[in-house]
Design a protein around this motif. Structure first.
Motif, PDB file in Angstrom:
ATOM      1  N   GLU A  93     -17.607 -11.793 -46.879  1.00 41.03           N
ATOM      2  CA  GLU A  93     -17.619 -12.580 -47.834  1.00 41.03           C
ATOM      3  C   GLU A  93     -18.114 -12.875 -49.286  1.00 41.03           C
ATOM      4  O   GLU A  93     -18.809 -12.818 -49.824  1.00 41.03           O
ATOM      5  CB  GLU A  93     -17.626 -14.379 -47.451  1.00 41.03           C
ATOM      6  N   LYS A  94     -19.916 -13.158 -48.356  1.00 42.31           N
ATOM      7  CA  LYS A  94     -20.790 -12.443 -49.001  1.00 42.31           C
ATOM      8  C   LYS A  94     -20.805 -11.838 -49.889  1.00 42.31           C
ATOM      9  O   LYS A  94     -21.266 -11.626 -51.440  1.00 42.31           O
ATOM     10  CB  LYS A  94     -22.627 -12.987 -48.706  1.00 42.31           C
ATOM     11  N   LEU A  95     -20.692 -10.059 -49.187  1.00 42.05           N
ATOM     12  CA  LEU A  95     -20.644  -8.959 -49.879  1.00 42.05           C
ATOM     13  C   LEU A  95     -19.850  -8.696 -51.051  1.00 42.05           C
ATOM     14  O   LEU A  95     -20.145  -8.364 -51.812  1.00 42.05           O
ATOM     15  CB  LEU A  95     -20.451  -7.610 -49.405  1.00 42.05           C
ATOM     16  N   ILE A  96     -18.651  -9.508 -50.884  1.00 43.15           N
ATOM     17  CA  ILE A  96     -16.976  -8.874 -51.509  1.00 43.15           C
ATOM     18  C   ILE A  96     -17.372  -9.982 -52.473  1.00 43.15           C
ATOM     19  O   ILE A  96     -17.058  -9.596 -53.921  1.00 43.15           O
ATOM     20  CB  ILE A  96     -16.003  -9.858 -50.479  1.00 43.15           C
ATOM     21  N   GLN A  97     -18.256 -11.575 -52.697  1.00 39.92           N
ATOM     22  CA  GLN A  97     -18.499 -12.362 -53.558  1.00 39.92           C
ATOM     23  C   GLN A  97     -20.070 -11.349 -54.715  1.00 39.92           C
ATOM     24  O   GLN A  97     -19.085 -11.475 -55.640  1.00 39.92           O
ATOM     25  CB  GLN A  97     -18.899 -14.033 -52.992  1.00 39.92           C
TER      26      GLN A  97
ATOM     27  N   LEU B  64     -18.666   6.986 -51.651  1.00 38.09           N
ATOM     28  CA  LEU B  64     -20.309   6.985 -51.555  1.00 38.09           C
ATOM     29  C   LEU B  64     -20.450   5.242 -50.783  1.00 38.09           C
ATOM     30  O   LEU B  64     -19.149   5.045 -50.391  1.00 38.09           O
ATOM     31  CB  LEU B  64     -21.080   6.221 -52.866  1.00 38.09           C
ATOM     32  N   LEU B  65     -21.283   5.385 -49.821  1.00 39.37           N
ATOM     33  CA  LEU B  65     -21.074   4.128 -49.521  1.00 39.37           C
ATOM     34  C   LEU B  65     -21.490   2.990 -50.277  1.00 39.37           C
ATOM     35  O   LEU B  65     -21.996   2.625 -51.467  1.00 39.37           O
ATOM     36  CB  LEU B  65     -22.632   4.203 -48.449  1.00 39.37           C
ATOM     37  N   ASP B  66     -20.134   1.887 -49.737  1.00 39.53           N
ATOM     38  CA  ASP B  66     -20.348   1.071 -50.191  1.00 39.53           C
ATOM     39  C   ASP B  66     -21.380  -0.121 -49.446  1.00 39.53           C
ATOM     40  O   ASP B  66     -21.679  -0.731 -50.644  1.00 39.53           O
ATOM     41  CB  ASP B  66     -18.548   0.840 -50.430  1.00 39.53           C
ATOM     42  N   PHE B  67     -20.471  -0.444 -48.850  1.00 43.06           N
ATOM     43  CA  PHE B  67     -21.282  -1.927 -47.693  1.00 43.06           C
ATOM     44  C   PHE B  67     -21.371  -0.855 -46.862  1.00 43.06           C
ATOM     45  O   PHE B  67     -20.977  -0.013 -45.941  1.00 43.06           O
ATOM     46  CB  PHE B  67     -19.925  -2.674 -47.347  1.00 43.06           C
TER      47      PHE B  67
ATOM     48  N   SER C  49     -26.852  -8.430 -40.469  1.00 40.72           N
ATOM     49  CA  SER C  49     -27.654  -8.033 -42.184  1.00 40.72           C
ATOM     50  C   SER C  49     -26.494  -7.291 -42.952  1.00 40.72           C
ATOM     51  O   SER C  49     -24.951  -7.039 -42.163  1.00 40.72           O
ATOM     52  CB  SER C  49     -28.649  -7.460 -42.403  1.00 40.72           C
ATOM     53  N   GLY C  50     -25.775  -6.787 -44.040  1.00 37.34           N
ATOM     54  CA  GLY C  50     -25.367  -5.454 -44.991  1.00 37.34           C
ATOM     55  C   GLY C  50     -26.421  -5.710 -46.126  1.00 37.34           C
ATOM     56  O   GLY C  50     -26.618  -5.907 -46.449  1.00 37.34           O
ATOM     57  N   MET C  51     -25.642  -4.706 -46.887  1.00 36.87           N
ATOM     58  CA  MET C  51     -26.097  -3.924 -47.564  1.00 36.87           C
ATOM     59  C   MET C  51     -25.033  -3.432 -49.013  1.00 36.87           C
ATOM     60  O   MET C  51     -23.463  -3.003 -48.100  1.00 36.87           O
ATOM     61  CB  MET C  51     -27.062  -2.916 -47.752  1.00 36.87           C
ATOM     62  N   LEU C  52     -24.672  -3.433 -49.381  1.00 37.00           N
ATOM     63  CA  LEU C  52     -24.016  -3.448 -50.946  1.00 37.00           C
ATOM     64  C   LEU C  52     -24.831  -2.831 -51.963  1.00 37.00           C
ATOM     65  O   LEU C  52     -26.117  -2.935 -52.788  1.00 37.00           O
ATOM     66  CB  LEU C  52     -23.559  -4.541 -51.778  1.00 37.00           C
ATOM     67  N   ASN C  53     -24.713  -0.977 -52.646  1.00 36.60           N
ATOM     68  CA  ASN C  53     -24.836  -0.283 -52.956  1.00 36.60           C
ATOM     69  C   ASN C  53     -24.414  -0.940 -54.456  1.00 36.60           C
ATOM     70  O   ASN C  53     -23.369  -1.209 -54.913  1.00 36.60           O
ATOM     71  CB  ASN C  53     -24.417   1.038 -53.204  1.00 36.60           C
TER      72      ASN C  53
ATOM     73  N   ASN D  91     -29.156  -6.918 -49.976  1.00 36.24           N
ATOM     74  CA  ASN D  91     -29.305  -6.558 -48.942  1.00 36.24           C
ATOM     75  C   ASN D  91     -28.851  -8.037 -48.541  1.00 36.24           C
ATOM     76  O   ASN D  91     -29.170  -9.322 -49.161  1.00 36.24           O
ATOM     77  CB  ASN D  91     -30.411  -6.204 -48.729  1.00 36.24           C
ATOM     78  N   VAL D  92     -28.156  -7.527 -47.770  1.00 38.17           N
ATOM     79  CA  VAL D  92     -27.581  -9.686 -47.498  1.00 38.17           C
ATOM     80  C   VAL D  92     -28.069  -9.737 -45.785  1.00 38.17           C
ATOM     81  O   VAL D  92     -27.451  -9.328 -45.064  1.00 38.17           O
ATOM     82  CB  VAL D  92     -25.796 -10.565 -47.919  1.00 38.17           C
ATOM     83  N   LEU D  93     -28.367 -11.633 -45.457  1.00 38.13           N
ATOM     84  CA  LEU D  93     -28.515 -11.977 -44.469  1.00 38.13           C
ATOM     85  C   LEU D  93     -27.313 -13.119 -44.245  1.00 38.13           C
ATOM     86  O   LEU D  93     -26.987 -14.020 -44.651  1.00 38.13           O
ATOM     87  CB  LEU D  93     -29.668 -12.464 -43.705  1.00 38.13           C
ATOM     88  N   ALA D  94     -26.696 -13.542 -43.423  1.00 33.54           N
ATOM     89  CA  ALA D  94     -25.831 -14.522 -42.348  1.00 33.54           C
ATOM     90  C   ALA D  94     -25.439 -14.091 -40.849  1.00 33.54           C
ATOM     91  O   ALA D  94     -26.154 -13.881 -40.317  1.00 33.54           O
ATOM     92  CB  ALA D  94     -23.965 -13.484 -42.794  1.00 33.54           C
ATOM     93  N   ASP D  95     -25.335 -15.869 -40.573  1.00 33.54           N
ATOM     94  CA  ASP D  95     -24.709 -15.954 -39.287  1.00 33.54           C
ATOM     95  C   ASP D  95     -23.380 -15.170 -38.669  1.00 33.54           C
ATOM     96  O   ASP D  95     -23.171 -15.925 -37.410  1.00 33.54           O
ATOM     97  CB  ASP D  95     -24.712 -17.652 -38.833  1.00 33.54           C
ATOM     98  N   SER D  96     -22.623 -14.684 -39.251  1.00 31.87           N
ATOM     99  CA  SER D  96     -21.322 -14.018 -38.699  1.00 31.87           C
ATOM    100  C   SER D  96     -21.160 -13.176 -39.694  1.00 31.87           C
ATOM    101  O   SER D  96     -21.646 -13.263 -40.549  1.00 31.87           O
ATOM    102  CB  SER D  96     -20.676 -15.036 -38.433  1.00 31.87           C
TER     103      SER D  96
END
Length: 370
Positions: free
Chosen positions: A356-360, A203-206, A296-300, A345-350
């Motif tokens: 880092e935020k998704l893994i955290q 399944l999709l993780d990130f 931007s990123g997403m974590l299921n 969902n997460v937003l970031a500048d890089s």
């Protein structure tokens, strides 16, 4: 408008949530009275694979659409014959819901997809060499109905049902592009996203946007998206899942004729989300701006192993303290291993900050049973 949706899962829920700002009525057909859409729509309990049920459900609607492709497409074709608008049309749904027809569609329309053969009789006739991927012709969903045969020992695991056997691609990255077309012929494409899968659950993780790809890769994807939407000859929103191989060539894995997990980060990461775009497609409005805002990123949020029962979200309070972090739950009261229960969902500048935020967050939150 009276908008009918076949399927009452989380995709339908988020579509309705986005579209409630407009003046329409939303009707949902699903066999589960506790589905994600049940309490935010005019809900009908029924089987979206049953011809007569779909026909009866759709007759009085201005438009009928889907949030899952495994529906009775013959009934949708009859609704079209009776003058009901169906988006996407029944023809492309029929092609996509059968892996064999889908692969033949790519071949006929010069859309690059891994070489394949069809298994519809016996394994004695198979010419393809190990390793390869086997995809059941119908019913596959969220990693189900797909298996990888790597060695001669795996032959005993070969499914005997009608299926596609596909050459294995030496994958560098898994990518996705979502392309939309309205009835007026306007086309808009979302920025390409990069998918990181959970190897255990398939399944999709990130999901990461924008994807880290070259201009050459982007150009290949642009050609594929244009060729697909031209060949599909239907209004709709389509998620095209792609492989970038280690030689730099892009291949189509498969396509979903609907909203898709790989577009969830667009809720906060883009000028407009895939759900807003889908509403505009279904109602034939001008298509929305799809520009991305930074990274931007997403974590299921997926049910943990060995946990079945009433859902509990462990660590969610800590996640809610984080900046530029957005929680989306799907209204499901029961969890089980591997079940999609929500996403963050997460937003970031890089890209580095995003990862880092998704893994955290992945380390903070767990979907367990009470």
């Amino acid at each position: 408008m009276k908008i009918g949706i076949l399927g009452g899962g989380q995709l339908g829920r988020m579509f309705i949530q986005e579209a409630l700002k407009y003046d329409d009525e939303f009707y949902v057909l699903d066999p589960n009275p506790e589905c994600s859409c049940a309490n935010i729509s005019h809900f009908t309990r029924g089987n979206f694979n049953d011809y007569d049920t779909v026909l009866e459900f759709g007759r009085d609607k201005d438009v009928v659409t889907i949030e899952i492709e495994h529906v009775n497409a013959d009934a949708l074709e009859e609704l079209e014959n009776q003058g009901v608008k169906v988006v996407p049309n029944s023809k492309i749904i029929k092609i996509i819901q059968q892996k064999i027809l889908q692969k033949q569609f790519y071949e006929e329309n010069r859309i690059p997809s891994p070489e394949f053969e069809i298994m519809d009789r016996s394994e004695d006739e198979i010419k393809i060499q190990i390793p390869f991927v086997q995809k059941l012709n119908t019913g596959g969903y969220d990693g189900k109905g797909v298996q990888l045969l790597r060695s001669n020992d795996d032959w005993r695991n070969l499914w005997t049902q009608e299926s596609v056997l596909e050459n294995l691609v030496d994958i560098d990255k898994e990518l996705s592009v979502i392309v939309a077309k309205n009835e007026s012929g306007e086309i808009k494409t979302f920025p390409v996203t990069e998918m990181v899968a959970d190897p255990k659950l398939n399944l999709l993780d990130f999901n990461i946007c924008p994807a880290d790809i070259s201009n050459e890769t982007q150009n290949q994807i642009d050609v594929i998206a244009n060729q697909f939407i031209k060949s599909a000859d239907s209004a709709g929103l389509f998620a095209i899942e792609l492989f970038l191989d280690k030689n730099g060539k892009v291949w189509v894995n498969e396509t979903a004729p609907r909203l898709h997990n790989s577009g969830h980060q667009s809720q906060e990461g883009n000028a407009n989300s895939q759900f807003e775009q889908f509403y505009r497609v279904v109602t034939n409005q001008p298509l929305a701006d799809t520009d991305a805002f930074g990274f931007s990123g997403m974590l299921n949020l997926v049910g943990e192993e060995n946990h079945s029962g009433k859902v509990k979200y462990q660590g969610l309070q800590e996640v809610l303290k984080l900046p530029k972090t957005y929680v989306h739950l799907y209204g499901k009261t029961e969890t089980k291993p591997g079940r999609k229960m929500g996403h963050i969902n997460v937003l970031a500048d890089s890209r580095e900050e995003l990862m880092e935020k998704l893994i955290q967050i992945k380390s903070l939150v767990k979907v367990i049973a009470e």
